[in-house]
Design a protein around this motif. Structure first.
Motif, PDB file in Angstrom:
ATOM      1  N   MET A   1       0.827  -1.188   0.000  1.00 14.27           N
ATOM      2  CA  MET A   1       0.000   0.000   0.000  1.00 14.27           C
ATOM      3  C   MET A   1       0.872   1.252   0.000  1.00 14.27           C
ATOM      4  O   MET A   1       1.911   1.272   0.635  1.00 14.27           O
ATOM      5  N   ALA A   2       0.418   2.259  -0.691  1.00 14.33           N
ATOM      6  CA  ALA A   2       1.182   3.515  -0.733  1.00 14.33           C
ATOM      7  C   ALA A   2       0.225   4.687  -0.919  1.00 14.33           C
ATOM      8  O   ALA A   2      -0.877   4.529  -1.455  1.00 14.33           O
ATOM      9  N   ILE A   3       0.670   5.844  -0.478  1.00 14.80           N
ATOM     10  CA  ILE A   3      -0.089   7.071  -0.698  1.00 14.80           C
ATOM     11  C   ILE A   3       0.797   8.047  -1.455  1.00 14.80           C
ATOM     12  O   ILE A   3       2.021   7.999  -1.360  1.00 14.80           O
ATOM     13  N   THR A   4       0.157   8.910  -2.218  1.00 16.41           N
ATOM     14  CA  THR A   4       0.886   9.940  -2.953  1.00 16.41           C
ATOM     15  C   THR A   4       0.446  11.301  -2.436  1.00 16.41           C
ATOM     16  O   THR A   4      -0.748  11.573  -2.325  1.00 16.41           O
ATOM     17  N   VAL A   5       1.437  12.119  -2.108  1.00 15.55           N
ATOM     18  CA  VAL A   5       1.181  13.462  -1.606  1.00 15.55           C
ATOM     19  C   VAL A   5       1.668  14.454  -2.656  1.00 15.55           C
ATOM     20  O   VAL A   5       2.800  14.355  -3.130  1.00 15.55           O
ATOM     21  N   SER A   6       0.803  15.394  -3.041  1.00 19.11           N
ATOM     22  CA  SER A   6       1.164  16.420  -4.027  1.00 19.11           C
ATOM     23  C   SER A   6       1.455  17.733  -3.321  1.00 19.11           C
ATOM     24  O   SER A   6       0.727  18.122  -2.398  1.00 19.11           O
TER      25      SER A   6
ATOM     26  N   THR B   1       5.474   9.550  -3.335  1.00 21.27           N
ATOM     27  CA  THR B   1       4.748   8.330  -3.018  1.00 21.27           C
ATOM     28  C   THR B   1       5.462   7.648  -1.862  1.00 21.27           C
ATOM     29  O   THR B   1       6.666   7.371  -1.948  1.00 21.27           O
ATOM     30  N   VAL B   2       4.740   7.432  -0.788  1.00 25.53           N
ATOM     31  CA  VAL B   2       5.324   6.829   0.406  1.00 25.53           C
ATOM     32  C   VAL B   2       4.573   5.548   0.771  1.00 25.53           C
ATOM     33  O   VAL B   2       3.355   5.460   0.594  1.00 25.53           O
ATOM     34  N   PRO B   3       5.313   4.547   1.274  1.00 18.88           N
ATOM     35  CA  PRO B   3       4.705   3.241   1.574  1.00 18.88           C
ATOM     36  C   PRO B   3       3.952   3.239   2.905  1.00 18.88           C
ATOM     37  O   PRO B   3       4.415   2.707   3.898  1.00 18.88           O
ATOM     38  N   LEU B   4       2.807   3.886   2.888  1.00 17.87           N
ATOM     39  CA  LEU B   4       1.974   3.944   4.080  1.00 17.87           C
ATOM     40  C   LEU B   4       0.545   3.585   3.711  1.00 17.87           C
ATOM     41  O   LEU B   4       0.116   3.819   2.577  1.00 17.87           O
TER      42      LEU B   4
ATOM     43  N   GLY C   1      11.511   6.961 -13.584  1.00 14.98           N
ATOM     44  CA  GLY C   1      12.034   5.730 -13.007  1.00 14.98           C
ATOM     45  C   GLY C   1      13.067   5.913 -11.909  1.00 14.98           C
ATOM     46  O   GLY C   1      13.737   4.959 -11.527  1.00 14.98           O
ATOM     47  N   GLU C   2      13.204   7.126 -11.388  1.00  7.03           N
ATOM     48  CA  GLU C   2      14.185   7.394 -10.333  1.00  7.03           C
ATOM     49  C   GLU C   2      13.473   7.722  -9.025  1.00  7.03           C
ATOM     50  O   GLU C   2      12.862   8.779  -8.902  1.00  7.03           O
ATOM     51  N   GLY C   3      13.543   6.832  -8.068  1.00 10.87           N
ATOM     52  CA  GLY C   3      13.063   7.124  -6.724  1.00 10.87           C
ATOM     53  C   GLY C   3      11.555   7.074  -6.552  1.00 10.87           C
ATOM     54  O   GLY C   3      10.828   6.493  -7.360  1.00 10.87           O
ATOM     55  N   ASN C   4      11.089   7.731  -5.482  1.00  8.48           N
ATOM     56  CA  ASN C   4       9.665   7.721  -5.128  1.00  8.48           C
ATOM     57  C   ASN C   4       9.025   9.104  -5.268  1.00  8.48           C
ATOM     58  O   ASN C   4       7.927   9.337  -4.798  1.00  8.48           O
ATOM     59  N   GLY C   5       9.743  10.021  -5.939  1.00  9.33           N
ATOM     60  CA  GLY C   5       9.212  11.365  -6.127  1.00  9.33           C
ATOM     61  C   GLY C   5       9.306  11.816  -7.567  1.00  9.33           C
ATOM     62  O   GLY C   5      10.169  11.357  -8.322  1.00  9.33           O
ATOM     63  N   VAL C   6       8.398  12.686  -7.943  1.00  9.22           N
ATOM     64  CA  VAL C   6       8.401  13.310  -9.271  1.00  9.22           C
ATOM     65  C   VAL C   6       8.392  14.812  -9.017  1.00  9.22           C
ATOM     66  O   VAL C   6       7.440  15.338  -8.439  1.00  9.22           O
ATOM     67  N   VAL C   7       9.470  15.493  -9.444  1.00 11.46           N
ATOM     68  CA  VAL C   7       9.624  16.909  -9.128  1.00 11.46           C
ATOM     69  C   VAL C   7       9.937  17.693 -10.399  1.00 11.46           C
ATOM     70  O   VAL C   7      10.754  17.267 -11.216  1.00 11.46           O
TER      71      VAL C   7
END
Length: 153
Positions: free
Chosen positions: A1-6, A119-122, A88-94
């Protein structure tokens, strides 16, 4: 499970330095990044692309680390530095930009704009609780970065 924070951030400030000095500092990603707090590691991926690995926040299995990569483009004549995500790099899009304008020999106005998705695994249950914490932390880091840039001149 994961959530994405903008997260969307905009800042404007005046730096007590010449246009050339300010532009050159901001366009030099490793030099500029040295003023950003809590950077664990900055990796040169070549072709003016860098992977940012931030320090972990939290404890043990609940620690969150932001990792993302951006490709940078600078246009000194236009007063613009932009960055876009490397897929494809990491858990963030900036992505984002600096807009830089001279205000005389020893003052430069800068506008900072960035958009991030982390995107964090929470569990999704925690999104309402954790989103404001992540946004606050990101705002705090950027505010410290702006203050550090001013102090660099």
């Amino acid at each position: 499970m994961a959530i994405t924070v903008s997260i969307e951030l905009n800042r404007e400030l005046e730096i007590p330095g010449s246009y050339d000095e300010v532009f050159d500092l901001l366009a030099d990603v490793p030099r500029s990044a040295s003023h950003f707090p809590k950077v664990h590691k900055l990796t040169d991926l070549g072709d003016n692309a860098y992977r940012w690995e931030m320090e972990k926040v939290g404890v043990d299995k609940h620690a969150i680390q932001s990792v993302y990569a951006c490709k940078y483009h600078s246009d000194k004549d236009a007063g613009k530095i932009t960055w876009e995500p490397v897929k494809g790099e990491g858990n963030g899009v900036v992505s984002g930009s600096w807009t830089i304008k001279s205000k005389g020999d020893n003052a430069t106005a800068v506008k900072f704009q960035t958009s991030a998705e982390l995107t964090v695994p929470l569990p999704s249950l925690l999104k309402l609780a954790i989103s404001p914490v992540i946004k606050h932390e990101f705002n705090s880091l950027v505010d410290t970065y702006m203050n550090n840039l001013k102090k660099a001149f």
